[in-house]
Design a protein around this motif. Structure first.
Motif, PDB file in Angstrom:
ATOM      1  N   VAL A 127       1.052  -1.123   0.271  1.00 53.07           N
ATOM      2  CA  VAL A 127       0.040  -0.121  -0.179  1.00 53.07           C
ATOM      3  C   VAL A 127       0.873   1.179   0.104  1.00 53.07           C
ATOM      4  O   VAL A 127       1.783   1.407   0.734  1.00 53.07           O
ATOM      5  N   VAL A 128       0.474   2.139  -0.753  1.00 55.00           N
ATOM      6  CA  VAL A 128       1.444   3.407  -0.854  1.00 55.00           C
ATOM      7  C   VAL A 128       0.439   4.578  -1.011  1.00 55.00           C
ATOM      8  O   VAL A 128      -0.608   4.298  -1.411  1.00 55.00           O
ATOM      9  N   ALA A 129       1.170   5.552  -0.719  1.00 59.82           N
ATOM     10  CA  ALA A 129       0.301   6.957  -0.762  1.00 59.82           C
ATOM     11  C   ALA A 129       1.358   8.053  -0.674  1.00 59.82           C
ATOM     12  O   ALA A 129       2.523   8.058  -0.551  1.00 59.82           O
ATOM     13  N   PRO A 130       0.658   9.097  -1.336  1.00 62.82           N
ATOM     14  CA  PRO A 130       1.530  10.430  -1.621  1.00 62.82           C
ATOM     15  C   PRO A 130       2.055  10.867  -0.062  1.00 62.82           C
ATOM     16  O   PRO A 130       1.542  10.657   0.772  1.00 62.82           O
ATOM     17  N   MET A 131       3.357  11.374  -0.269  1.00 62.44           N
ATOM     18  CA  MET A 131       4.029  11.875   1.118  1.00 62.44           C
ATOM     19  C   MET A 131       3.069  12.767   1.771  1.00 62.44           C
ATOM     20  O   MET A 131       2.997  12.683   2.967  1.00 62.44           O
ATOM     21  N   ASP A 132       2.492  14.011   1.007  1.00 61.06           N
ATOM     22  CA  ASP A 132       1.539  14.798   1.990  1.00 61.06           C
ATOM     23  C   ASP A 132       0.481  14.273   2.444  1.00 61.06           C
ATOM     24  O   ASP A 132       0.162  14.426   3.709  1.00 61.06           O
ATOM     25  N   LYS A 133       0.105  12.959   1.763  1.00 57.09           N
ATOM     26  CA  LYS A 133      -1.166  12.324   2.636  1.00 57.09           C
ATOM     27  C   LYS A 133      -0.643  11.751   3.846  1.00 57.09           C
ATOM     28  O   LYS A 133      -1.049  11.766   5.054  1.00 57.09           O
TER      29      LYS A 133
END
Length: 190
Positions: A127-133
């Motif tokens: 699972v990956v997410a943008p750094m800001d999120k």
């Protein structure tokens, strides 16, 4: 019939939320963080930790996880020592739990590969997410930026696997992605 999925991802990616959605779809979830907390209650583990880190990490008879975290997440060598003490006991508990289950099983573990658990899995999802999120989510959990970046630095070895779920929107969008993945990939393997 048993299908074992490894679920990995950096802190703040939404990995545990994905695990919860898999639970809603009928999967058994093995929560490796919870097992790690249980292992810290083991007297042999506590004795080893006391020897290495001293009384400073204890709050009475129990390990103060926040104090321990502040030490190990600021020194990779100390993190490695902690892992050498706790990981064998964690693998033992996880293997016992796996042996007692059937059906769809999800091992929810950020450091799946460090625990050498991927060998027990039929496949692994990252699972990956943008750094800001990621930063936003962790701040909502009460972490400051320094803590966030120190922990993320300790997870540089968490990399994408064959299957990647991008958690870049809201919960209903994530739920739809997981349901689609379940219908497209998991059902074909069961």
């Amino acid at each position: 019939m048993k299908l074992i999925i490894g679920l990995t991802g950096k802190i703040g990616s939404g990995k545990s939320t994905v695990a919860q959605i898999f639970r809603e779809l009928g999967a058994h979830i093995i929560d490796v963080d919870k097992i790690g907390h249980e292992v810290l209650q083991n007297q042999e583990v506590k004795n080893s930790l006391r020897e290495i880190f001293g009384e400073v990490i204890f709050d009475g008879v129990n390990v103060d996880r926040k104090k321990l975290a502040s030490i190990v997440f600021s020194d990779p060598k100390k993190l490695s020592i902690l892992e050498r003490i706790t990981h064998p006991k964690m693998r033992e508990k996880i293997t016992e739990e796996l042996n007692s289950l059937t059906g769809l099983i999800v091992i929810d573990a950020a450091i799946l590969h460090r625990l050498k658990l991927e060998k027990l899995c039929d496949f692994v999802i990252t699972v990956v997410a943008p750094m800001d999120k990621t930063v936003e989510r962790l701040k909502q959990k009460g972490m400051n930026e320094d803590e966030i970046y120190r922990r993320l630095a300790c997870q540089e070895d968490i990399t994408d696997t064959e299957y990647v779920i991008v958690n870049d929107s809201d919960l209903s969008s994530l739920r739809e992605k997981i349901k689609s993945f379940y219908n497209r990939v998991i059902k074909s393997k069961m």
